[in-house]
Motif scaffolding. Structure first.
Motif, mmCIF file in Angstrom:
data_model
loop_
_atom_site.group_PDB
_atom_site.id
_atom_site.type_symbol
_atom_site.label_atom_id
_atom_site.label_comp_id
_atom_site.label_asym_id
_atom_site.label_seq_id
_atom_site.Cartn_x
_atom_site.Cartn_y
_atom_site.Cartn_z
ATOM 1 N N GLU A 42 12.533 -12.110 -37.516
ATOM 2 C CA GLU A 42 12.055 -11.326 -36.389
ATOM 3 C C GLU A 42 12.949 -11.613 -35.195
ATOM 4 N N PRO A 43 13.251 -10.589 -34.402
ATOM 5 C CA PRO A 43 14.104 -10.832 -33.227
ATOM 6 C C PRO A 43 13.357 -11.623 -32.155
ATOM 7 N N LEU A 44 14.087 -12.453 -31.441
ATOM 8 C CA LEU A 44 13.515 -13.150 -30.294
ATOM 9 C C LEU A 44 13.540 -12.197 -29.099
ATOM 10 N N THR A 45 12.475 -12.181 -28.346
ATOM 11 C CA THR A 45 12.441 -11.343 -27.145
ATOM 12 C C THR A 45 13.095 -12.100 -25.990
ATOM 13 N N GLU A 46 13.353 -11.395 -24.913
ATOM 14 C CA GLU A 46 13.891 -12.066 -23.718
ATOM 15 C C GLU A 46 12.921 -13.134 -23.234
ATOM 16 N N ARG A 47 11.632 -12.852 -23.330
ATOM 17 C CA ARG A 47 10.619 -13.826 -22.923
ATOM 18 C C ARG A 47 10.685 -15.067 -23.808
ATOM 19 N N ASP A 48 10.822 -14.867 -25.122
ATOM 20 C CA ASP A 48 10.949 -16.002 -26.048
ATOM 21 C C ASP A 48 12.122 -16.886 -25.647
ATOM 22 N N LEU A 49 13.267 -16.267 -25.401
ATOM 23 C CA LEU A 49 14.465 -17.029 -25.037
ATOM 24 C C LEU A 49 14.278 -17.767 -23.712
ATOM 25 N N ALA A 50 13.628 -17.109 -22.760
ATOM 26 C CA ALA A 50 13.389 -17.750 -21.463
ATOM 27 C C ALA A 50 12.505 -18.985 -21.633
ATOM 28 N N LEU A 51 11.450 -18.862 -22.409
ATOM 29 C CA LEU A 51 10.554 -20.005 -22.629
ATOM 30 C C LEU A 51 11.251 -21.123 -23.395
ATOM 31 N N LEU A 52 12.019 -20.771 -24.404
ATOM 32 C CA LEU A 52 12.740 -21.786 -25.175
ATOM 33 C C LEU A 52 13.788 -22.505 -24.327
ATOM 34 N N SER A 53 14.372 -21.813 -23.368
ATOM 35 C CA SER A 53 15.416 -22.423 -22.542
ATOM 36 C C SER A 53 14.863 -23.559 -21.673
ATOM 37 N N PHE A 54 13.545 -23.590 -21.462
ATOM 38 C CA PHE A 54 12.949 -24.709 -20.732
ATOM 39 C C PHE A 54 12.928 -25.980 -21.579
ATOM 40 N N THR A 55 12.966 -25.823 -22.902
ATOM 41 C CA THR A 55 12.874 -26.982 -23.784
ATOM 42 C C THR A 55 14.227 -27.532 -24.192
ATOM 43 N N ASP A 56 15.257 -26.682 -24.195
ATOM 44 C CA ASP A 56 16.582 -27.117 -24.637
ATOM 45 C C ASP A 56 17.638 -26.208 -24.011
ATOM 46 N N PRO A 57 18.640 -26.770 -23.349
ATOM 47 C CA PRO A 57 19.662 -25.958 -22.692
ATOM 48 C C PRO A 57 20.446 -25.048 -23.644
ATOM 49 N N LEU A 58 20.479 -25.408 -24.928
ATOM 50 C CA LEU A 58 21.196 -24.583 -25.896
ATOM 51 C C LEU A 58 20.650 -23.154 -25.904
ATOM 52 N N TRP A 59 19.331 -22.997 -25.732
ATOM 53 C CA TRP A 59 18.725 -21.668 -25.767
ATOM 54 C C TRP A 59 19.204 -20.793 -24.610
#
Length: 97
Positions: A42-59
């Motif tokens: 499933e594709p990641l949404t922009e919201r998914d990527l934004a939330l994940l970026s809080f946990t790891d800079p790689l995102w």
């Protein structure tokens, strides 16, 4: 080896022959070869990527490069296929080696 030993190859860079497929096809074929269940992608949404970026800079890097997923990313390898007669391996061969 073929390109390096040919005088026509000097003075420029070359794209190796590429396999044209989708990530879904490659993942499905790999799962089949390994006896695993068909993957659920499933594709990641922009919201998914934004939330994940809080946990790891790689995102954050994935978010920055997301434009590459908006349309097919194709490499034209005809310059090496035509004069040198090179072609890519099949997807199945690449996955089994």
């Amino acid at each position: 080896m073929t390109v390096g030993g040919d005088e026509r190859s000097w003075g420029r860079s070359w794209h190796a022959p590429v396999i044209t497929t989708t990530l879904r096809r490659a993942a499905t074929d790999l799962a089949e070869l390994r006896g695993a269940p068909e993957p659920r992608l499933e594709p990641l949404t922009e919201r998914d990527l934004a939330l994940l970026s809080f946990t790891d800079p790689l995102w954050r890097e994935f978010a920055e490069m997301s434009y590459m997923s908006e349309r097919p990313f194709l490499v034209d390898d005809s310059d090496i296929r035509n004069p040198f007669g090179l072609k890519p391996s099949t997807l199945r061969t690449a996955l089994t080696t």
